[in-house]
Design a protein around this motif. Sequence first.
Motif, PDB file in Angstrom:
ATOM      1  N   ALA A  54      11.455   5.163   1.067  1.00  0.00           N
ATOM      2  CA  ALA A  54      10.394   4.462   1.801  1.00  0.00           C
ATOM      3  C   ALA A  54       9.032   5.091   1.512  1.00  0.00           C
ATOM      4  O   ALA A  54       8.065   4.373   1.241  1.00  0.00           O
ATOM      5  CB  ALA A  54      10.686   4.482   3.299  1.00  0.00           C
ATOM      6  N   GLU A  55       8.956   6.404   1.549  1.00  0.00           N
ATOM      7  CA  GLU A  55       7.688   7.085   1.278  1.00  0.00           C
ATOM      8  C   GLU A  55       7.233   6.835  -0.159  1.00  0.00           C
ATOM      9  O   GLU A  55       6.050   6.602  -0.410  1.00  0.00           O
ATOM     10  CB  GLU A  55       7.823   8.575   1.543  1.00  0.00           C
ATOM     11  CG  GLU A  55       7.993   8.900   3.007  1.00  0.00           C
ATOM     12  CD  GLU A  55       8.362  10.354   3.244  1.00  0.00           C
ATOM     13  OE1 GLU A  55       8.770  11.055   2.296  1.00  0.00           O
ATOM     14  OE2 GLU A  55       8.256  10.774   4.405  1.00  0.00           O
ATOM     15  N   ARG A  79       8.477  -5.614   2.047  1.00  0.00           N
ATOM     16  CA  ARG A  79       8.441  -4.148   2.016  1.00  0.00           C
ATOM     17  C   ARG A  79       9.852  -3.572   2.011  1.00  0.00           C
ATOM     18  O   ARG A  79      10.147  -2.631   1.280  1.00  0.00           O
ATOM     19  CB  ARG A  79       7.674  -3.583   3.210  1.00  0.00           C
ATOM     20  CG  ARG A  79       6.205  -3.959   3.337  1.00  0.00           C
ATOM     21  CD  ARG A  79       5.448  -3.917   2.039  1.00  0.00           C
ATOM     22  NE  ARG A  79       4.039  -4.224   2.189  1.00  0.00           N
ATOM     23  CZ  ARG A  79       3.521  -5.439   2.223  1.00  0.00           C
ATOM     24  NH1 ARG A  79       4.289  -6.508   2.180  1.00  0.00           N
ATOM     25  NH2 ARG A  79       2.211  -5.611   2.277  1.00  0.00           N
ATOM     26  N   TYR A  88       8.012   4.260  -2.180  1.00  0.00           N
ATOM     27  CA  TYR A  88       7.595   2.874  -2.389  1.00  0.00           C
ATOM     28  C   TYR A  88       6.279   2.583  -1.675  1.00  0.00           C
ATOM     29  O   TYR A  88       5.352   2.046  -2.272  1.00  0.00           O
ATOM     30  CB  TYR A  88       8.680   1.898  -1.912  1.00  0.00           C
ATOM     31  CG  TYR A  88       8.242   0.459  -2.068  1.00  0.00           C
ATOM     32  CD1 TYR A  88       8.164  -0.126  -3.325  1.00  0.00           C
ATOM     33  CD2 TYR A  88       7.868  -0.297  -0.967  1.00  0.00           C
ATOM     34  CE1 TYR A  88       7.731  -1.435  -3.485  1.00  0.00           C
ATOM     35  CE2 TYR A  88       7.436  -1.601  -1.113  1.00  0.00           C
ATOM     36  CZ  TYR A  88       7.375  -2.163  -2.369  1.00  0.00           C
ATOM     37  OH  TYR A  88       6.939  -3.462  -2.521  1.00  0.00           O
ATOM     38  N   LEU A  89       6.200   2.911  -0.394  1.00  0.00           N
ATOM     39  CA  LEU A  89       5.008   2.587   0.380  1.00  0.00           C
ATOM     40  C   LEU A  89       3.792   3.387  -0.061  1.00  0.00           C
ATOM     41  O   LEU A  89       2.657   2.934   0.094  1.00  0.00           O
ATOM     42  CB  LEU A  89       5.275   2.802   1.874  1.00  0.00           C
ATOM     43  CG  LEU A  89       6.342   1.881   2.458  1.00  0.00           C
ATOM     44  CD1 LEU A  89       6.656   2.287   3.893  1.00  0.00           C
ATOM     45  CD2 LEU A  89       5.931   0.419   2.380  1.00  0.00           C
ATOM     46  N   GLY A  90       4.007   4.561  -0.649  1.00  0.00           N
ATOM     47  CA  GLY A  90       2.910   5.374  -1.143  1.00  0.00           C
ATOM     48  C   GLY A  90       2.563   5.100  -2.593  1.00  0.00           C
ATOM     49  O   GLY A  90       1.615   5.676  -3.133  1.00  0.00           O
ATOM     50  N   ILE A 113      11.657  -1.112  -0.741  1.00  0.00           N
ATOM     51  CA  ILE A 113      12.292   0.161  -0.365  1.00  0.00           C
ATOM     52  C   ILE A 113      13.739   0.186  -0.847  1.00  0.00           C
ATOM     53  O   ILE A 113      14.209   1.192  -1.396  1.00  0.00           O
ATOM     54  CB  ILE A 113      12.195   0.377   1.158  1.00  0.00           C
ATOM     55  CG1 ILE A 113      10.737   0.612   1.557  1.00  0.00           C
ATOM     56  CG2 ILE A 113      13.082   1.530   1.609  1.00  0.00           C
ATOM     57  CD1 ILE A 113      10.469   0.503   3.045  1.00  0.00           C
ATOM     58  N   HIS A 119       4.023  -3.278  -5.835  1.00  0.00           N
ATOM     59  CA  HIS A 119       4.453  -4.091  -4.693  1.00  0.00           C
ATOM     60  C   HIS A 119       5.339  -5.218  -5.227  1.00  0.00           C
ATOM     61  O   HIS A 119       4.935  -5.969  -6.104  1.00  0.00           O
ATOM     62  CB  HIS A 119       3.247  -4.664  -3.951  1.00  0.00           C
ATOM     63  CG  HIS A 119       3.610  -5.624  -2.878  1.00  0.00           C
ATOM     64  ND1 HIS A 119       4.358  -5.246  -1.773  1.00  0.00           N
ATOM     65  CD2 HIS A 119       3.354  -6.930  -2.731  1.00  0.00           C
ATOM     66  CE1 HIS A 119       4.534  -6.305  -0.998  1.00  0.00           C
ATOM     67  NE2 HIS A 119       3.932  -7.330  -1.559  1.00  0.00           N
ATOM     68  N   GLU A 121       6.464  -8.490  -4.527  1.00  0.00           N
ATOM     69  CA  GLU A 121       6.132  -9.577  -3.617  1.00  0.00           C
ATOM     70  C   GLU A 121       6.975 -10.821  -3.846  1.00  0.00           C
ATOM     71  O   GLU A 121       7.683 -10.923  -4.839  1.00  0.00           O
ATOM     72  CB  GLU A 121       4.653  -9.937  -3.747  1.00  0.00           C
ATOM     73  CG  GLU A 121       4.250 -10.364  -5.130  1.00  0.00           C
ATOM     74  CD  GLU A 121       2.756 -10.517  -5.277  1.00  0.00           C
ATOM     75  OE1 GLU A 121       2.029 -10.378  -4.278  1.00  0.00           O
ATOM     76  OE2 GLU A 121       2.309 -10.776  -6.395  1.00  0.00           O
ATOM     77  N   TYR A 163       6.362 -10.491   5.563  1.00  0.00           N
ATOM     78  CA  TYR A 163       5.721  -9.322   4.955  1.00  0.00           C
ATOM     79  C   TYR A 163       6.636  -8.101   5.054  1.00  0.00           C
ATOM     80  O   TYR A 163       6.773  -7.334   4.105  1.00  0.00           O
ATOM     81  CB  TYR A 163       4.383  -9.016   5.630  1.00  0.00           C
ATOM     82  CG  TYR A 163       3.341 -10.093   5.466  1.00  0.00           C
ATOM     83  CD1 TYR A 163       3.123 -10.722   4.245  1.00  0.00           C
ATOM     84  CD2 TYR A 163       2.550 -10.486   6.545  1.00  0.00           C
ATOM     85  CE1 TYR A 163       2.165 -11.707   4.092  1.00  0.00           C
ATOM     86  CE2 TYR A 163       1.583 -11.473   6.391  1.00  0.00           C
ATOM     87  CZ  TYR A 163       1.382 -12.071   5.180  1.00  0.00           C
ATOM     88  OH  TYR A 163       0.433 -13.035   5.034  1.00  0.00           O
ATOM     89  N   THR A 177      13.806   0.632  -4.625  1.00  0.00           N
ATOM     90  CA  THR A 177      13.408   2.008  -4.953  1.00  0.00           C
ATOM     91  C   THR A 177      14.563   2.973  -4.719  1.00  0.00           C
ATOM     92  O   THR A 177      14.850   3.837  -5.551  1.00  0.00           O
ATOM     93  CB  THR A 177      12.174   2.419  -4.133  1.00  0.00           C
ATOM     94  OG1 THR A 177      11.101   1.526  -4.428  1.00  0.00           O
ATOM     95  CG2 THR A 177      11.758   3.843  -4.435  1.00  0.00           C
TER      96      THR A 177
END
Length: 87
Positions: A3-4, A62, A6-8, A66, A12, A14, A58, A69
């Motif tokens: 999670a960290e 995400r 991917y989100l960092g 995650i 993206h 989509e 949305y 990833t």
Amino acid sequence: MAAERYLGGCTHLECSTYIMRKDFFAAHMEFVYGVLSKFEERYDYSGCSAKGRRACSYLAERLHGIFVTKAAQEGCNIRFRPMTFIE
């Protein structure tokens, strides 16, 4: 942690478009809809804007990122292809 990472990151995934093996898809759906069902129980859509009403979508994008990833970190062979629009 996936999670960290991917989100960092700067990528993206989509539109929630993907092709995957049946077993991978089942695991993906279990993860994504497990989280989304909890979100739906708690999120109040009343008074939301159009974007606010898309919050679940949305979040699903995400979660997909995650999940992919994490799978890649665990050695799963992930390939990406550009999305194509046909008129």
